[in-house]
Write a protein that holds these residues in place. Structure first.
Motif, PDB file in Angstrom:
ATOM      1  N   ASP A  84     -22.025   3.471  -6.590  1.00  0.00           N
ATOM      2  CA  ASP A  84     -20.859   4.261  -6.196  1.00  0.00           C
ATOM      3  C   ASP A  84     -21.178   5.726  -6.436  1.00  0.00           C
ATOM      4  OD1 ASP A  84     -17.453   4.605  -7.500  1.00  0.00           O
ATOM      5  OD2 ASP A  84     -18.336   5.198  -5.587  1.00  0.00           O
ATOM      6  N   SER A  86     -19.821   8.889  -6.938  1.00  0.00           N
ATOM      7  CA  SER A  86     -18.482   9.388  -7.229  1.00  0.00           C
ATOM      8  C   SER A  86     -18.296  10.805  -6.715  1.00  0.00           C
ATOM      9  CB  SER A  86     -18.289   9.335  -8.743  1.00  0.00           C
ATOM     10  OG  SER A  86     -17.262  10.182  -9.134  1.00  0.00           O
ATOM     11  N   ALA A  87     -17.067  11.123  -6.318  1.00  0.00           N
ATOM     12  CA  ALA A  87     -16.770  12.474  -5.830  1.00  0.00           C
ATOM     13  C   ALA A  87     -16.921  13.500  -6.935  1.00  0.00           C
ATOM     14  CB  ALA A  87     -15.362  12.503  -5.252  1.00  0.00           C
ATOM     15  N   THR A  90     -20.147  15.770  -6.366  1.00  0.00           N
ATOM     16  CA  THR A  90     -20.003  16.850  -5.400  1.00  0.00           C
ATOM     17  C   THR A  90     -18.888  16.474  -4.415  1.00  0.00           C
ATOM     18  OG1 THR A  90     -21.042  17.793  -3.443  1.00  0.00           O
ATOM     19  CG2 THR A  90     -22.035  15.825  -4.311  1.00  0.00           C
ATOM     20  N   PRO A  91     -18.095  17.461  -3.959  1.00  0.00           N
ATOM     21  CA  PRO A  91     -16.992  17.130  -3.054  1.00  0.00           C
ATOM     22  C   PRO A  91     -17.444  16.456  -1.761  1.00  0.00           C
ATOM     23  CG  PRO A  91     -16.720  19.340  -3.896  1.00  0.00           C
ATOM     24  CD  PRO A  91     -18.055  18.883  -4.358  1.00  0.00           C
ATOM     25  N   GLU A  94     -16.649  12.676  -1.295  1.00  0.00           N
ATOM     26  CA  GLU A  94     -15.274  12.176  -1.261  1.00  0.00           C
ATOM     27  C   GLU A  94     -15.109  11.151  -0.158  1.00  0.00           C
ATOM     28  OE1 GLU A  94     -12.380  15.224  -0.770  1.00  0.00           O
ATOM     29  OE2 GLU A  94     -10.768  13.754  -0.561  1.00  0.00           O
ATOM     30  N   GLY A  95     -14.253  10.171  -0.377  1.00  0.00           N
ATOM     31  CA  GLY A  95     -14.008   9.141   0.635  1.00  0.00           C
ATOM     32  C   GLY A  95     -15.277   8.362   0.899  1.00  0.00           C
TER      33      GLY A  95
ATOM     34  N   TYR B  53     -12.830  20.931  -8.577  1.00  0.00           N
ATOM     35  CA  TYR B  53     -13.626  21.902  -7.830  1.00  0.00           C
ATOM     36  C   TYR B  53     -12.647  22.847  -7.149  1.00  0.00           C
ATOM     37  CZ  TYR B  53     -17.858  19.066  -8.225  1.00  0.00           C
ATOM     38  OH  TYR B  53     -18.934  18.384  -8.695  1.00  0.00           O
ATOM     39  N   HIS B  56     -11.582  26.787  -3.513  1.00  0.00           N
ATOM     40  CA  HIS B  56     -12.645  27.199  -2.602  1.00  0.00           C
ATOM     41  C   HIS B  56     -12.149  27.113  -1.172  1.00  0.00           C
ATOM     42  CE1 HIS B  56     -13.247  22.951  -1.641  1.00  0.00           C
ATOM     43  NE2 HIS B  56     -13.330  22.705  -2.928  1.00  0.00           N
ATOM     44  N   ARG B  59     -12.675  22.736   3.211  1.00  0.00           N
ATOM     45  CA  ARG B  59     -13.762  21.937   3.777  1.00  0.00           C
ATOM     46  C   ARG B  59     -13.183  21.105   4.892  1.00  0.00           C
ATOM     47  NH1 ARG B  59     -15.334  17.871   1.273  1.00  0.00           N
ATOM     48  NH2 ARG B  59     -13.785  18.055  -0.353  1.00  0.00           N
ATOM     49  N   GLN B  75      -8.466  12.596  -5.446  1.00  0.00           N
ATOM     50  CA  GLN B  75      -8.972  11.249  -5.208  1.00  0.00           C
ATOM     51  C   GLN B  75      -8.960  10.479  -6.521  1.00  0.00           C
ATOM     52  OE1 GLN B  75     -12.294   9.926  -2.446  1.00  0.00           O
ATOM     53  NE2 GLN B  75     -13.214   9.538  -4.434  1.00  0.00           N
ATOM     54  N   SER B  77     -10.184   7.069  -8.334  1.00  0.00           N
ATOM     55  CA  SER B  77     -11.178   6.025  -8.115  1.00  0.00           C
ATOM     56  C   SER B  77     -11.402   5.270  -9.414  1.00  0.00           C
ATOM     57  CB  SER B  77     -12.441   6.720  -7.607  1.00  0.00           C
ATOM     58  OG  SER B  77     -13.558   5.951  -7.819  1.00  0.00           O
ATOM     59  N   PRO B  90     -14.340   0.635  -5.200  1.00  0.00           N
ATOM     60  CA  PRO B  90     -13.882   1.630  -6.180  1.00  0.00           C
ATOM     61  C   PRO B  90     -12.664   2.417  -5.708  1.00  0.00           C
ATOM     62  CG  PRO B  90     -16.078   2.159  -5.351  1.00  0.00           C
ATOM     63  CD  PRO B  90     -15.690   0.894  -4.709  1.00  0.00           C
ATOM     64  N   HIS B  91     -12.601   2.749  -4.419  1.00  0.00           N
ATOM     65  CA  HIS B  91     -11.436   3.476  -3.919  1.00  0.00           C
ATOM     66  C   HIS B  91     -11.242   3.104  -2.460  1.00  0.00           C
ATOM     67  CE1 HIS B  91     -14.959   6.198  -3.408  1.00  0.00           C
ATOM     68  NE2 HIS B  91     -14.523   6.185  -2.176  1.00  0.00           N
ATOM     69  N   ASP B 122      -9.816  20.757  -5.302  1.00  0.00           N
ATOM     70  CA  ASP B 122     -10.112  19.316  -5.329  1.00  0.00           C
ATOM     71  C   ASP B 122     -10.005  18.791  -6.746  1.00  0.00           C
ATOM     72  OD1 ASP B 122     -12.781  20.088  -3.127  1.00  0.00           O
ATOM     73  OD2 ASP B 122     -10.889  19.124  -2.604  1.00  0.00           O
ATOM     74  N   TYR B 124     -10.734  15.277  -8.715  1.00  0.00           N
ATOM     75  CA  TYR B 124     -11.253  13.916  -8.593  1.00  0.00           C
ATOM     76  C   TYR B 124     -11.167  13.243  -9.946  1.00  0.00           C
ATOM     77  CZ  TYR B 124     -13.255  15.871  -4.343  1.00  0.00           C
ATOM     78  OH  TYR B 124     -13.431  16.481  -3.141  1.00  0.00           O
ATOM     79  N   GLN B 126     -11.804   9.665 -12.170  1.00  0.00           N
ATOM     80  CA  GLN B 126     -12.530   8.403 -12.210  1.00  0.00           C
ATOM     81  C   GLN B 126     -12.102   7.641 -13.448  1.00  0.00           C
ATOM     82  OE1 GLN B 126     -15.361   8.055  -9.973  1.00  0.00           O
ATOM     83  NE2 GLN B 126     -15.590   5.948 -10.604  1.00  0.00           N
TER      84      GLN B 126
END
Lengths: 291, 245
Positions: A84, A86-87, A90-91, A94-95, B53, B56, B59, B75, B77, B90-91, B122, B124, B126
């Protein structure tokens, strides 16, 4: 993969330095960054390990579950790998962004472990053709700082060393139906022999020399790398060339020699750390991410 | 174990806590060097890792950019080995998507998004080990990570869950208590102003008891605030000492 953007001047600086056997952080061409290994980090698993190699952070969890053996190997258990990305790293991951890298890593892991001598899968069998242990090895990529494959292979080896599979007994009824009984003692378990589990050494060709354990900046300067899977005795189980550039056969043989040397040292150090953790037993202070 | 008692006659829960007691919280900020902000939080046996993050540039699709504030992208996860039974994905499944939306809603209420128009933040999260209170551990870890990233917020966001067993409200439920099927309330609070960022309730609860349970959850969130505040102060003290006078 996570990458940095380097200017031409920076690339020239890195390449010239490596030609003099001096890398940006002062290491030699065959030196690894400081590696931190810790096992038994996650308690929900049968075995787990965390490896921190510079800015690369990997967490591996092994879960042992009962399943049916595969048709072509009825007397053996098997390993299933899952990666996996993971995000957190680094972005871009993601997804579904990290799936390509994850697939590449999983395929490499399967190839390394495809050899029969790496793990004794016959010990994972409970009842031939009916029950066996399936080891789900789940790799979680938390931070990408270059040299992913090496760190992942070290983490997988440490996690497999740490895995404790409960002992089971098969009881046969008068009618012939089999029952599986789990041992009452939670510390009564079988351990895996990881002496033959290989570690991956990635050698990146930069200029006319090759380096071990490339950082993200060095990976951006290298055109081609060779991925070698080396066991503790110095035998190779898998070899793969990565990257867009080309390598000539002489370089490949040189890299293989370096890989063998470096691999033996890496295995020796890793085994020392794992044995030291083992000897401390329950008195060991678990640090995890808090340290 | 027949008849697992969630609350004994002497007032002790399964893990030996009192009804209003939180689990042991340990946290660390600045875990990863490459991210703008990161934090690791343990609430009992639940372990959560949050990374931020930003702010910025947008994206992906520029069309989603908001002209007057920042877009908060989350996100949630869970590691496949985090739960007792191995999780396949995981997600991307429904539960994770729901948690993602909840996190987004919570942090949009707390972060001062008007300061960064047309940009993206962002978050994230986990889960490394799940033992109940997953959402709450995530919110607490994400608060610390956002502070570590230096993103201005109205206030800390502290989250805690509460349940109701045998006429007693319980604070900070673990997995055993959650799985028992009783009513659960998850509350995300901005402690100084007592504003609620997110409130979620499951199962059946009589409205007469709701106030008690909300009170218990509120108090638990304020206790959590004290712990998180101390973590941030210790971290700032450590960092400034390392930087020198």
């Amino acid at each position: 993969m996570a990458s940095v953007v380097l200017s031409e001047a920076e690339k020239v600086y890195v390449v010239h330095g490596i030609q003099e056997d001096l890398r940006v952080d002062g290491r030699g061409c065959e030196d690894y960054r400081c590696i931190e290994v810790e096992t038994d980090v996650v308690s929900n698993t049968s075995g787990s390990a965390r490896v921190k190699l510079g800015h690369t952070d990997i967490l591996v969890g092994v879960k042992a579950e009962m399943g049916t053996p595969k048709l072509e190997n009825p007397n053996e258990g098997y390993l299933e790998f899952f990666v996996d990305c993971s995000a957190n790293a680094t972005p871009e991951f993601e997804g579904r962004g990290g799936e390509e890298l994850a697939t590449e890593i999983v395929n490499t892991l399967y190839r390394i472990f495809s050899s029969e001598s790496t793990i004794d899968v016959k010990s994972l069998c409970i009842n031939p053709r009916e029950h066996c242990w399936v080891l789900y090895v789940d790799v979680l990529l938390l931070e990408c700082g270059g040299n992913l494959f090496d760190a992942i292979s070290i983490a997988v080896k440490a996690a497999l060393f740490n895995t404790r599979i409960p002992k089971v007994r098969v009881l046969e009824d008068e009618e012939g139906s089999k029952e599986i009984e789990l041992s009452d003692d939670p510390y009564d378990c079988i351990r895996l022999n990881v002496d033959n589990v290989p570690c991956i050494i990635t050698l990146s060709k930069i200029g006319c020399r090759h380096v071990v354990d490339a950082t993200l900046q060095e990976e951006a300067c290298s055109l081609a790398s060779l991925l070698l899977s080396v066991t503790s005795r110095g035998t190779f189980t898998c070899m793969k060339k990565l990257g867009n550039g080309s390598l000539d056969p002489e370089s490949i043989f040189e890299m293989m020699e370096t890989g063998k040397r470096v691999g033996k040292t890496l295995h020796a150090s890793l085994q020392k750390i794992l044995d030291k953790e083992e000897s401390l037993g329950t008195t060991r202070q678990k640090v995890g991410f808090l340290g | 174990m027949a008849g697992l008692e969630l609350l004994s006659d002497e007032g002790y829960r399964v893990d030996g806590r009192r009804a209003g007691e939180l689990r042991k919280v340990r946290a660390r900020m600045g875990v990863f060097a490459q991210a703008d902000g990161s934090a690791y939080l343990e609430q009992g046996n639940t372990k959560a890792l949050a990374v931020v993050y930003g702010p910025h540039e947008m994206r992906g699709s520029r069309s989603k950019a908001l002209h007057d504030r920042a877009l908060v992208n989350c996100q949630y996860s869970m590691a496949t080995f985090s739960t007792g039974e191995r999780k396949r994905r995981p997600h991307g499944d429904r539960k994770s998507s729901e948690m993602t939306l909840h996190l987004k809603q919570t942090f949009e209420a707390a972060i001062l998004t008007q300061l960064y128009p047309r940009s993206q933040i962002d978050i994230y999260v986990q889960i490394l080990q799940a033992d109940g209170g997953n959402y709450c551990a995530c919110v607490n870890a994400a608060t610390l990570a956002t502070i570590d990233a230096g993103i201005p917020m109205r206030d800390y966001v502290c989250a805690c869950s509460a349940g109701f067993i045998e006429d007693t409200p319980l604070a900070d439920l673990n997995y055993v208590e959650e799985a028992a099927g009783g009513p659960q309330v998850a509350l995300a609070l901005l402690p100084k102003s007592d504003q609620i960022a997110l409130l979620e309730m499951n199962s059946r609860l009589h409205e007469d008891h709701l106030e008690q349970v909300m009170e218990a959850a509120s108090k638990a969130c304020k206790d959590m605030y004290a712990v998180l505040d101390q973590v941030v102060r210790d971290h700032v003290h450590e960092v400034t000492t390392l930087l020198g006078e």
